[in-house]
Each structure stands twice: as C-alpha cells, then as structure tokens.
Design a protein around this motif. Structure first.
Motif, short mmCIF file in Angstrom:
data_model
loop_
_atom_site.label_atom_id
_atom_site.label_comp_id
_atom_site.label_asym_id
_atom_site.label_seq_id
_atom_site.Cartn_x
_atom_site.Cartn_y
_atom_site.Cartn_z
N PHE A 33 0.88 -1.18 0.00
CA PHE A 33 0.00 0.00 0.00
C PHE A 33 0.92 1.23 0.00
N ILE A 34 0.72 2.13 -0.94
CA ILE A 34 1.57 3.33 -1.01
C ILE A 34 0.68 4.55 -1.17
N ARG A 35 0.91 5.53 -0.30
CA ARG A 35 0.22 6.82 -0.41
C ARG A 35 1.07 7.74 -1.28
N ASN A 36 0.43 8.38 -2.25
CA ASN A 36 1.07 9.34 -3.15
C ASN A 36 2.34 8.77 -3.80
N PRO A 37 2.23 7.64 -4.51
CA PRO A 37 3.41 7.01 -5.12
C PRO A 37 4.07 7.92 -6.15
N GLY A 38 5.41 7.86 -6.20
CA GLY A 38 6.16 8.61 -7.19
C GLY A 38 6.24 10.09 -6.95
N THR A 39 5.89 10.53 -5.74
CA THR A 39 5.96 11.95 -5.40
C THR A 39 6.87 12.12 -4.19
N PRO A 40 7.28 13.37 -3.89
CA PRO A 40 8.08 13.60 -2.68
C PRO A 40 7.35 13.20 -1.39
N ASP A 41 6.02 13.12 -1.47
CA ASP A 41 5.22 12.76 -0.29
C ASP A 41 4.95 11.26 -0.21
N GLU A 42 5.62 10.46 -1.03
CA GLU A 42 5.37 9.01 -1.04
C GLU A 42 5.55 8.42 0.35
N GLU A 43 4.60 7.56 0.73
CA GLU A 43 4.64 6.93 2.05
C GLU A 43 4.12 5.50 1.93
N VAL A 44 4.92 4.55 2.39
CA VAL A 44 4.48 3.16 2.41
C VAL A 44 3.65 2.93 3.66
N LEU A 45 2.42 2.45 3.47
CA LEU A 45 1.52 2.20 4.59
C LEU A 45 1.59 0.73 5.00
N PHE A 46 1.20 0.45 6.23
CA PHE A 46 1.09 -0.93 6.67
C PHE A 46 -0.12 -1.58 6.00
N SER A 47 -0.09 -2.91 5.92
CA SER A 47 -1.20 -3.63 5.27
C SER A 47 -2.47 -3.58 6.11
N LYS A 48 -2.30 -3.47 7.43
CA LYS A 48 -3.45 -3.38 8.33
C LYS A 48 -3.45 -2.00 8.97
N VAL A 49 -4.51 -1.28 8.76
CA VAL A 49 -4.60 0.06 9.34
C VAL A 49 -5.97 0.23 9.97
N THR A 50 -6.03 1.08 10.97
CA THR A 50 -7.28 1.37 11.66
C THR A 50 -7.60 2.84 11.48
N GLN A 51 -8.51 3.10 10.59
CA GLN A 51 -9.00 4.46 10.35
C GLN A 51 -7.88 5.46 10.05
N GLU A 52 -7.02 5.09 9.12
CA GLU A 52 -6.06 6.03 8.54
C GLU A 52 -6.84 7.05 7.72
N VAL A 53 -6.42 8.30 7.74
CA VAL A 53 -7.09 9.33 6.94
C VAL A 53 -6.32 9.54 5.65
N ILE A 54 -6.99 9.35 4.54
CA ILE A 54 -6.43 9.68 3.23
C ILE A 54 -7.07 11.01 2.82
N HIS A 55 -6.26 12.05 2.76
CA HIS A 55 -6.81 13.40 2.58
C HIS A 55 -7.23 13.65 1.13
N ALA A 56 -8.09 14.60 0.97
CA ALA A 56 -8.50 15.03 -0.36
C ALA A 56 -7.27 15.41 -1.17
N GLY A 57 -7.19 14.90 -2.40
CA GLY A 57 -6.04 15.15 -3.25
C GLY A 57 -4.97 14.10 -3.16
N ASP A 58 -5.04 13.22 -2.16
CA ASP A 58 -4.07 12.12 -2.04
C ASP A 58 -4.44 10.98 -2.98
N ARG A 59 -3.42 10.19 -3.30
CA ARG A 59 -3.62 8.97 -4.08
C ARG A 59 -3.21 7.77 -3.25
#
Length: 606
Positions: free
Chosen positions: A514-540
């Motif tokens: 799981f990757i938030r904002n792949p290929g950008t300076p804000d890229e972040e690898v997420l854990f496979s199990k998450v509890t109510q992570e917020v994906i903000h408007a404009g995020d991928r």
C-alpha cells in the motif's frame, strides 16, 4: 471459552444424524432429480440475496452463502458462492440450537452473528429459518452475508480493538420474527446501532427473503416426493460425496506433511512483529487432520480467527478443492455434509486460530487463506498433479468511509482487491483473481465513482514480471484511487512479507504493498493493516496485490509460451533469456531455436 482439545484430537463440522424420517429406496432417476432440485434451490437462494442486497459487497462481490440443512444442521446443499459463508452455516445452526432448540415455531426468523458461537465473524449476519413439515421441525433454510457496518469502534472494518464487544453489535440467536410476528422494536434497535442503517436494513430484508425462498422451495419438494423420499435421497447424496472424497484421500500415502512455516505481516498494532502460521496435514487411511499446532499465540487486536466458524470450513474447503477439483474430476460431486466427514482440524486454545473469549476475531480472512495455501503446499510433493504453487492468499479487504451528507449516517464502501493464483501442473496461474477461500467478484469502478468521492486512475495487472516456472505464476492487480474528499481507510489485508512460494522448481511470487502518493516527494508506504487512517482530499492510494508462485523448472517452459509472454509484455527479452533460457528475436518475433537449445544445454552441462 474456546474449545479445549487434546493434541491427538480434531474437530469435524459433520453433524450426527438424528433421523426423524424413515429410510427408503430411491430409484436413480428420482435421486438425480432431487439432487438437481437441491442444487438449484441453493443457487436460487443466492440469486435472491445478491439481487436484493443494498451493500455492494453482497450485491456486486457476492460475499454470501446460502443453503438447506436438516434438523441436525447437516448441509444438504449450498450455493456456488463464498466457501467460508456456506461452510460456516452449520456452525451458526449449532450456535443457535444451544439457545433455541425445542422452542422453534413456524414463522420464526433468527438473526445470529456471535463469533464464539458459530459465526464466521461478527460482520457476517446469519439468518436462519426453521422448516416445518406436517407440524414437525425437520430442517433449516439459512444464509449469511457480510454487511457494511455493525457499529463498534470504527466504520466498516476494525483492527485495533480491545475485545469482541468492541467489534460492534453482537446478535446471539435473536428471533426477529417469533411465530410469524415481526419484532420491529428489536430490528430498529439493531439498525440504530450501525452507521449504515439504510444498507443494513436492505441487506437484512434480502437475507430474510433468501432464507424464505429456500424454505418455500424445500417444502415444495417435500409436497411432491414426501419427507422419506427427499431425506433418503439427501442421505444418499451426502454418503456419495463422502465416499468420493474418502476415495481420493485413500490414494495419498499415509503420513505427516508439513508446509513451510509462513508469516503474516503483523497484528495491526505491533508493527514489525510477524505472526507465525504452522500447518501440518496428517493423512491416515481415509481421514485427514489439519493441525495448526505451532501457530502464533492470539493477539490483542482483531486479527484472530473463530475456530468453529472459520478454521473448520477452510480445512474442509481446502481438502475438497484439491482432491475433487472439477477440472480433474469427471463425476459430479455435490458440496454437502458428506465432504465435512473425513476432515478434522485442531488448533491449540489461546492461539490466533482458536482464541480465548473475549478476544476480538473480527478480521480473519487473510489468516484462513494462509491455512488453505499452506495445506496446498504441504501436499504438493505427494499431489504434484493437483497442487498449485503459492497463491496471493492475502484477501485484501479495505473499507473506505466518511460522514454522509445528511450528517446523521456514514457512507461505507468495502472492496476486495484481486491477487492471483500460483501456477499448477499444466496451467499458468490465473491473473488478478480473488484466490482460495474468498471466491468474490471485483466491484465495478463505475459504481464506486458514481456513489462516492473517489476516482480510479489505474486498475490493471502489475508491471512486474510473473514468477518464472514451467508454468508461470499469476499476476496480481494494481489499483490507484484518487480521493476527492478526506476519507477514512480501514484495512485487514496482508501484503505477505514472505512472498507466495514457488513449487517444484518454480520461482517465488511477489509481495504486495500500500503506497500513499506514489512517485511523489510525499510518497509513504503504509502498513497492510490500518485502523482508520485518513487519506486526505487530493491524495492517491496505490494498492498492489501479491503475485503467485511459479510451478516447475522454468527451463522446461515451452519456448513459444515464453515468446508469447514477451509479445504480451509480461517479460522482457532479457528476462526470457535469463529466467527461461529462451532467446527471442524481437525484430521478427521468433524464437532462435538453435541459440535457445545451446543456452538451455549449457545450464544442464554446468
């Protein structure tokens, strides 16, 4: 408390028959007609359920089960849907019977979802209707389906919860119709305690309608042939299924077969602490024991598995699927109680596969898929014609949610992402398909974009090459969502820190991510199990699902099949040379047969 067993014992889902009918001879034609009728009514029940349901998980993914059961809870027939849902219904009936046996009346409708009393897990609502014939209780029509929300700490899916009560509203053998009288106040109380009351109301009515059509069709069958003939025919079909499965088990050499130790990513809270999955298959004459001794202790999150409602069905489904594969079995073998009889399972009390009450066991599908995968890998050396290489075995259930426009409820969307199968003898692994115990469909992107503030920017096969083998592994899917509004994300997935294993010389598959904002300076690898992570408007959010393992020596793969994979851009010409020993000329799209023979021969010589 969880069931306490001696290590030499096992538990079977097969029920003892306490007959309330006389056994009679049934001619072959009538036997076939009744068998076909049972099969058809289970399918019709499922059709009613997924056509009426409101939530996309039941309506589109067909995450449901339905069937007819005798008074002892023996399964007479089941729908062609999710094996976990169908296989757990006998356990639901046992859980309901412990409270209501002897109190059933015509017109009763029972709602049940207690994971320590038979339910597969609490979001799987089970609706059971007792069937009466000439004033006598003779069976049940039952179904289950995964609803969008059951209350609890978080919308849709929850991982980091303290116990089973925090999961949501538990219904333990509750009569929502008592002798035909609807308990509107009870139903309203249930709906008042969920975030998606409209969806849950529609799903509940669909579940009731599903069981009622099963009751109606079974009574019609009894009216035509009588109780003695119908139940004698059902007994014959169950005995036939049992004998067919036992005959396949007898062909396996007696012995103990252990799968390589597997590891789940984590428990959704204690990061970097993998969870051990140990599976041993004991074959003795015509019986099989699935032994999970050595698996991880239970965890303090929702990542535990109800033993009776989930572990037992997966043990049966795995053995039946491997040994009675429809592609390799000419005879029709119906799924019924007979398939439960030769298979037992054992899991030590206090482990993730047999947790102690009141541990939460909300999220259990990734774990049971690993049981199935491990059973398959354990038997691969003695069943090379039937086993497959490691599959994704990581059902990726993700819940997206947010506050609805009315400010009084939530929108909740649960999707199942597609991994892939491992290869098998004679066939490449299937690409981008839900694997093993799930058997669910993908939800159309258009439906989600129409109803929620999310947009799909990518949905296709992964770019990475498939696992090499004489038959290559399947390729997992990759999906990218663009969020148009702040969205809660809950996930119970497992990206497989240990990739799907190759078999008999095949290469290993690929893990997911799981990757938030792949290929950008804000890229972040997420854990496979998450509890109510917020994906903000404009995020991928990019979701990559695991790819399956290869089967057999890659240097034995048909060179033309390798050429086709290069043509289809599954492989590069260099990968064809390196992994398969095949020299592809991309100028005229041919295989250089002489160079290929020389390259493959040089490996043998070395």
């Amino acid at each position: 408390m969880a069931k306490t067993l001696m290590p030499t014992d096992g538990v079977s889902l097969a029920a003892e028959a306490n007959r309330t009918w006389d056994t009679v001879e049934v001619d072959p034609i009538t036997l076939r007609v009744i068998g076909g009728a049972l099969n058809s009514m289970a399918k019709e029940m499922a059709q009613v359920l997924y056509r009426m349901a409101y939530s996309s998980l039941i309506r589109e993914s067909e995450d449901l089960g339905a069937g007819i059961f005798d008074v002892n809870g023996r399964e007479l027939c089941e729908s062609d849907s999710t094996p976990m849902h169908c296989g757990s219904i006998p356990a639901y009936i046992r859980g309901v019977n412990r409270r209501l046996a002897g109190t059933y009346k015509p017109g009763d409708v029972i709602l049940h979802n207690h994971p320590y009393h038979g339910a597969a897990h609490s979001p799987d609502y089970g609706v059971i209707i007792p069937i009466f014939w000439e004033g006598e209780h003779i069976g049940f029509a039952g179904c289950t389906g995964h609803v969008s929300d059951i209350g609890g700490n978080f919308p849709g899916l929850c991982m980091d919860v303290v116990d089973v009560w925090a999961e949501g509203k538990l219904m333990d053998s509750m009569k929502i119709y008592d002798g035909g009288v609807r308990n509107d106040m009870l139903i309203q109380h249930i709906l008042d305690n969920v975030r998606t009351p409209e969806q849950n109301r529609g799903d509940l009515e669909a579940l009731i309608a599903c069981s009622r059509i099963g009751e109606k069709r079974f009574i019609e069958l009894l009216e035509k042939y009588g109780l003695d003939v119908v139940m004698s025919a059902a007994d014959r079909w169950m005995d036939y299924s049992e004998e067919m499965l036992r005959s396949r088990i007898r062909a396996i050499p007696n012995g103990s077969y252990e799968a390589p130790i597997g590891y789940l990513d984590d428990d959704g809270k204690n990061r970097g602490v993998p969870l051990k999955v140990a599976v041993r298959v004991q074959v003795e004459d015509e019986d099989v024991l699935i032994d999970l001794t050595g698996s991880n202790d239970q965890v303090p999150t929702a990542f535990n598995v109800p033993f009776e409602g989930s572990v037992l069905p997966v043990a049966v489904s795995a053995i039946r699927t491997i040994l009675l594969d429809e592609h390799l079995t000419e005879e029709f073998v119906p799924q019924n109680d007979g398939c439960f009889r030769p298979v037992r399972a054992y899991a030590p009390e206090g482990t993730i596969f047999n947790p102690d009450f009141p541990a939460s066991c909300f999220a259990r599908f990734s774990q049971v898929n690993r049981i199935f995968d491990s059973i398959n890998l354990a038997l691969a050396p003695v069943l090379p014609e039937r086993a497959i290489a490691g599959s994704s075995a990581a059902l990726c259930a993700i819940a997206y949610s947010g506050l609805a426009e009315d400010g009084e409820s939530y929108w909740v969307y649960i999707e199942i992402n597609e991994g892939s199968y491992g290869a098998r003898n004679g066939k490449d692994g299937m690409d981008a398909v839900d694997a093993l115990m799930a058997n669910t469909r993908n939800n159309p992107i258009e439906e989600l974009e129409l109803n929620h503030a999310m947009r799909a920017e990518r949905y296709e096969l992964r770019d990475e090459s498939p696992a090499p083998g004489q038959w290559r592994g399947g390729i997992g899917s990759v999906r990218t969502w663009y969020m148009e509004t702040d969205t809660f994300l809950g996930s119970e997935a497992d990206n497989r820190t240990d990739p799907p294993a190759g078999a008999l010389g095949g290469g290993d598959g690929a893990s997911g991510s799981f990757i938030r904002n792949p290929g950008t300076p804000d890229e972040e690898v997420l854990f496979s199990k998450v509890t109510q992570e917020v994906i903000h408007a404009g995020d991928r959010l990019e979701i990559r699902m695991p790819s399956g393992g290869g089967f057999g020596d890659p240097f034995l793969r048909d060179p033309f099949a390798v050429l086709s994979d290069v043509w289809d851009e599954y492989l590069t010409a260099e990968e064809a040379r390196q992994d398969y020993g095949v020299v592809v000329n991309t100028d005229n799209w041919t295989v250089d047969a002489e160079a290929t023979e020389q390259l493959r021969g040089s490996r043998v010589a070395s």
